[in-house]
Design a protein around this motif. Sequence first.
Motif, PDB file in Angstrom:
ATOM      1  N   UNK A   1       3.744 -49.728 -18.784  1.00 49.74           N
ATOM      2  CA  UNK A   1       4.019 -51.026 -18.167  1.00 49.74           C
ATOM      3  C   UNK A   1       4.408 -50.816 -16.710  1.00 49.74           C
ATOM      4  N   UNK A   2       4.480 -51.893 -15.962  1.00 54.16           N
ATOM      5  CA  UNK A   2       4.647 -51.794 -14.518  1.00 54.16           C
ATOM      6  C   UNK A   2       6.003 -51.239 -14.096  1.00 54.16           C
ATOM      7  N   UNK A   3       6.997 -51.234 -14.987  1.00 50.59           N
ATOM      8  CA  UNK A   3       8.332 -50.750 -14.639  1.00 50.59           C
ATOM      9  C   UNK A   3       8.580 -49.309 -15.043  1.00 50.59           C
ATOM     10  N   UNK A   4       7.574 -48.641 -15.592  1.00 51.76           N
ATOM     11  CA  UNK A   4       7.788 -47.267 -16.026  1.00 51.76           C
ATOM     12  C   UNK A   4       6.691 -46.368 -15.475  1.00 51.76           C
ATOM     13  N   UNK A   5       7.019 -45.088 -15.397  1.00 59.64           N
ATOM     14  CA  UNK A   5       6.068 -44.100 -14.906  1.00 59.64           C
ATOM     15  C   UNK A   5       5.787 -43.102 -16.022  1.00 59.64           C
ATOM     16  N   UNK A   6       4.602 -42.539 -16.004  1.00 61.02           N
ATOM     17  CA  UNK A   6       4.233 -41.524 -16.990  1.00 61.02           C
ATOM     18  C   UNK A   6       4.923 -40.225 -16.612  1.00 61.02           C
ATOM     19  N   UNK A   7       5.660 -39.663 -17.559  1.00 65.90           N
ATOM     20  CA  UNK A   7       6.382 -38.414 -17.330  1.00 65.90           C
ATOM     21  C   UNK A   7       5.529 -37.216 -17.709  1.00 65.90           C
ATOM     22  N   UNK A   8       4.838 -37.316 -18.860  1.00 66.16           N
ATOM     23  CA  UNK A   8       4.079 -36.179 -19.370  1.00 66.16           C
ATOM     24  C   UNK A   8       2.947 -36.687 -20.240  1.00 66.16           C
ATOM     25  N   UNK A   9       1.815 -35.998 -20.200  1.00 63.71           N
ATOM     26  CA  UNK A   9       0.682 -36.291 -21.072  1.00 63.71           C
ATOM     27  C   UNK A   9       0.445 -35.047 -21.915  1.00 63.71           C
ATOM     28  N   UNK A  10       0.366 -35.229 -23.246  1.00 56.94           N
ATOM     29  CA  UNK A  10       0.150 -34.109 -24.154  1.00 56.94           C
ATOM     30  C   UNK A  10      -1.156 -34.356 -24.902  1.00 56.94           C
ATOM     31  N   UNK A  11      -2.022 -33.333 -24.915  1.00 54.99           N
ATOM     32  CA  UNK A  11      -3.287 -33.406 -25.633  1.00 54.99           C
ATOM     33  C   UNK A  11      -3.206 -32.442 -26.806  1.00 54.99           C
ATOM     34  N   UNK A  12      -3.438 -32.969 -28.020  1.00 57.16           N
ATOM     35  CA  UNK A  12      -3.403 -32.163 -29.231  1.00 57.16           C
ATOM     36  C   UNK A  12      -4.833 -31.836 -29.649  1.00 57.16           C
ATOM     37  N   UNK A  13      -5.088 -30.565 -29.969  1.00 54.38           N
ATOM     38  CA  UNK A  13      -6.403 -30.126 -30.404  1.00 54.38           C
ATOM     39  C   UNK A  13      -6.416 -29.926 -31.917  1.00 54.38           C
ATOM     40  N   UNK A  14      -7.588 -30.033 -32.511  1.00 58.60           N
ATOM     41  CA  UNK A  14      -7.722 -29.919 -33.964  1.00 58.60           C
ATOM     42  C   UNK A  14      -7.286 -28.567 -34.492  1.00 58.60           C
ATOM     43  N   UNK A  15      -7.325 -27.522 -33.660  1.00 65.93           N
ATOM     44  CA  UNK A  15      -6.935 -26.186 -34.121  1.00 65.93           C
ATOM     45  C   UNK A  15      -5.420 -25.992 -34.115  1.00 65.93           C
ATOM     46  N   UNK A  16      -4.661 -27.058 -33.831  1.00 68.81           N
ATOM     47  CA  UNK A  16      -3.198 -26.984 -33.869  1.00 68.81           C
ATOM     48  C   UNK A  16      -2.565 -26.656 -32.533  1.00 68.81           C
ATOM     49  N   UNK A  17      -3.355 -26.391 -31.509  1.00 70.33           N
ATOM     50  CA  UNK A  17      -2.788 -26.116 -30.194  1.00 70.33           C
ATOM     51  C   UNK A  17      -2.672 -27.414 -29.407  1.00 70.33           C
ATOM     52  N   UNK A  18      -1.974 -27.357 -28.301  1.00 70.55           N
ATOM     53  CA  UNK A  18      -1.849 -28.524 -27.446  1.00 70.55           C
ATOM     54  C   UNK A  18      -1.654 -28.088 -26.009  1.00 70.55           C
ATOM     55  N   UNK A  19      -1.898 -28.998 -25.070  1.00 68.42           N
ATOM     56  CA  UNK A  19      -1.659 -28.778 -23.655  1.00 68.42           C
ATOM     57  C   UNK A  19      -0.839 -29.938 -23.130  1.00 68.42           C
ATOM     58  N   UNK A  20       0.080 -29.616 -22.245  1.00 65.00           N
ATOM     59  CA  UNK A  20       0.959 -30.611 -21.673  1.00 65.00           C
ATOM     60  C   UNK A  20       0.712 -30.677 -20.174  1.00 65.00           C
ATOM     61  N   UNK A  21       0.595 -31.878 -19.650  1.00 69.59           N
ATOM     62  CA  UNK A  21       0.360 -32.084 -18.227  1.00 69.59           C
ATOM     63  C   UNK A  21       1.417 -33.011 -17.650  1.00 69.59           C
ATOM     64  N   UNK A  22       1.904 -32.665 -16.463  1.00 71.24           N
ATOM     65  CA  UNK A  22       2.826 -33.538 -15.737  1.00 71.24           C
ATOM     66  C   UNK A  22       2.086 -34.073 -14.524  1.00 71.24           C
ATOM     67  N   UNK A  23       2.048 -35.408 -14.345  1.00 68.98           N
ATOM     68  CA  UNK A  23       1.327 -35.991 -13.203  1.00 68.98           C
ATOM     69  C   UNK A  23       2.022 -35.657 -11.881  1.00 68.98           C
TER      70      UNK A  23
END
Length: 126
Positions: free
Chosen positions: A104-126
Motif C-alpha cells: 500500500x502507499x504508506x509502506x515500503x517493501x523491506x525484503x522479497x523472498x523467492x522459494x524454489x521447489x527444491x527447498x532453497x530460497x533467495x532473499x533480495x533487499x530493494x
Amino acid sequence: MINSVEFTERLQKVIDFYSESASSFAEKIGVQRSSISHILSGRNKPSLDFVMKILHSYPEVELYWLMNGKGSFPRRPNISESPNSNTLKTNPKPQPPNLNAISDSNSEIDKIVIFYKNGTFKSYKP
C-alpha cells in the motif's frame, strides 16, 4: 510477520482436510510427531524447512494461504475456456502476484523472498 495462532488454525485445516492424524501428517512430511504437537499447541513457531516440507508433500497447499491466509485452500487450478472448443484447459503456470497490489502507499517493501521447489530460497533487499 506470521500470526502463529492463525497459522496453527490453517495447519489444522490441512490436517483435517486430508483426514490425517497428527502422527500420520508428521510422517508424511518427514518431521517428528513432537514438532507437529509443539506447533499446534503454540509452543513453537514453524521453521522455513517445516513449511517447505508441507508444500512439497501437499502441492494443493498454497504458500501465501498457509503463511498469511491469503489465497485459497485447496489450490484451485487456473481454468480458461478455449475459444475454438468447448473443452476446459488448465493453465500450467501460476501467475506471479502483482507486487504493486500487495504494497500500500504508506509502506515500503523491506525484503522479497523467492522459494524454489527444491527447498532453497533467495532473499533480495530493494
